[in-house]
Design an enzyme around this catalytic site. Structure first.
Site, mmCIF file in Angstrom:
data_model
loop_
_atom_site.group_PDB
_atom_site.id
_atom_site.type_symbol
_atom_site.label_atom_id
_atom_site.label_comp_id
_atom_site.label_asym_id
_atom_site.label_seq_id
_atom_site.Cartn_x
_atom_site.Cartn_y
_atom_site.Cartn_z
ATOM 1 N N THR A 38 -74.666 -61.014 -8.977
ATOM 2 C CA THR A 38 -75.310 -60.374 -9.973
ATOM 3 C C THR A 38 -76.010 -61.258 -10.869
ATOM 4 O OG1 THR A 38 -73.452 -58.652 -10.218
ATOM 5 C CG2 THR A 38 -74.786 -58.923 -12.143
ATOM 6 N N GLU A 42 -65.936 -59.352 -16.977
ATOM 7 C CA GLU A 42 -66.765 -58.935 -16.202
ATOM 8 C C GLU A 42 -68.051 -60.168 -16.718
ATOM 9 O OE1 GLU A 42 -68.561 -57.408 -14.073
ATOM 10 O OE2 GLU A 42 -69.003 -55.698 -14.478
HETATM 11 N N1 HSE Z 1 -76.302 -53.475 -14.993
HETATM 12 C C1 HSE Z 1 -75.794 -54.520 -14.225
HETATM 13 C C2 HSE Z 1 -77.159 -55.237 -13.451
HETATM 14 C C3 HSE Z 1 -74.729 -54.159 -13.348
HETATM 15 O O1 HSE Z 1 -77.769 -54.403 -12.911
HETATM 16 O O2 HSE Z 1 -77.458 -56.391 -13.409
HETATM 17 C C4 HSE Z 1 -74.333 -55.396 -12.565
HETATM 18 O O3 HSE Z 1 -73.022 -55.118 -11.878
#
Ligand code: HSE
Length: 329
Positions: free
Chosen positions: A203, A150
């Protein structure tokens, strides 16, 4: 509520596992997930069942991890550049074995969609390997391996998509180090409606937009909402779920990246949903409803708005998946 803490990973327990296991190949379903759930940035998430990737994991004589097939999206074959490969390597390096694994990835979740595409890949490889080895690792230990994959995609370690993909249902990541994951009950009548506009938001870029410091008054609102949402999930209090699904910290920054976010959210709430917000880092938008019928009404309302925009989109309506990643063949 169950608390799972990471325990020491021992090669001897792994050895017992793979000696008794005879399977050589399995096919698994690795589900999409919704992270953050409005007020739980980086800690809360839930699992979907109507969309996910399929992966084949195979034991082979040649040592190491090889990605041998990728369908659906253009992703790297080099193990150390592929999310599924990196999480697989993180597990493989802890094992003392004289064989390797091949991984085939049939990707249905578009990368950069906000519904846990990288998490599904990262989880699928380690879950599949663990099954072929006779389950030497528990789900928290698998999360610890998957977090390495991840991190390749989002440039930081977070487990709010990984944990629901592995455990199913709603999960809260209490801590990354040491890794502590809480399983939170899922009310029976809860359904999700997701719109995935076909634009990509990375992201890492969506995280870079966020402020490093927040107002104390916003923090108080946010943790009050997160605490009440967790309580509401435990007590199946749908009104309190609705009242808690608010994000005063992240959504104001990220919603600007999502075309027609405000209109969609307004229409979703007018259609009877309990609440709506950005799914993960976007561009997908999630909503939660009490009953399948309301979730379908929400879908119609969103389609009415988005079909006028010229932007391609996909919709998913899903019960909350309480099982998580699973073997399908
Ligand atoms: N918590 C993370 C974000 C999830 O919001 O950046 C991204 O997959």
């Amino acid at each position: 509520m169950e608390l799972h803490k990471e325990s020491a990973i021992s090669c001897s327990s792994a050895a017992e596992g793979y000696l008794i296991e005879k399977m050589n190949e399995i096919k698994i379903f690795s589900p999409a997930t919704v992270a953050n759930v409005s007020c739980g940035f980086d800690v809360l998430g839930f699992c979907l069942d109507s969309i996910g990737d399929e992966m084949v994991i195979r034991k082979v004589e040649k040592k190491g991890i090889a990605i041998t097939r990728i369908e659906g999206f253009d992703l790297p074959y080099a193990t150390e550049l592929n999310v599924a490969g990196v999480s697989a390597l993180a597990m493989y390096e802890t094992l003392d074995i004289d064989f390797g694994f091949e991984i085939e990835i049939y990707k249905n979740i578009k990368p950069g969609s906000g519904i846990g595409s990288s998490a599904a890949s990262a989880v699928g490889s380690v879950f599949g390997m663990n099954e072929l080895l006779g389950r030497p690792f528990n789900k928290t230990e698998l999360t610890a391996f998957a977090i390495k994959g991840e991190a390749l995609a989002s440039k930081c370690e977070h487990a709010d998509n990984l944990a629901p993909a592995l455990f199913g249902g709603f999960t809260l990541v209490k801590s990354i180090s040491p890794l502590q994951i809480l399983e939170i009950p899922t009310p029976d009548d809860l359904y999700a409606t997701i719109i995935h506009p076909q634009i990509e938001i990375k992201t890492s870029e969506s995280r870079a937009l966020l402020p490093q410091k927040v107002d104390l008054s916003d923090a108080i609102t946010q943790w009050a909402n997160l605490g009440s949402l967790v309580h509401a999930l435990h007590t199946s209090d749908y009104e309190l779920i609705s009242d808690s699904l608010n994000d005063v910290i992240v959504e104001p920054h990220r919603s600007k990246l999502i075309p027609h976010f405000d209109n969609v959210k307004k229409a979703v709430l007018e259609s009877g949903a309990l609440g709506a917000g950005i799914s993960g880092s976007g561009p997908s938008i999630f909503s939660l409803s009490k009953s399948m019928q309301t979730a379908l009404n929400v879908k119609d309302a969103i389609e009415n708005i988005y079909s006028e925009t010229g932007i391609k989109f996909e919709m998913h309506v899903s019960k909350i998946n309480t099982q998580g990643v699973k073997i399908i063949e």
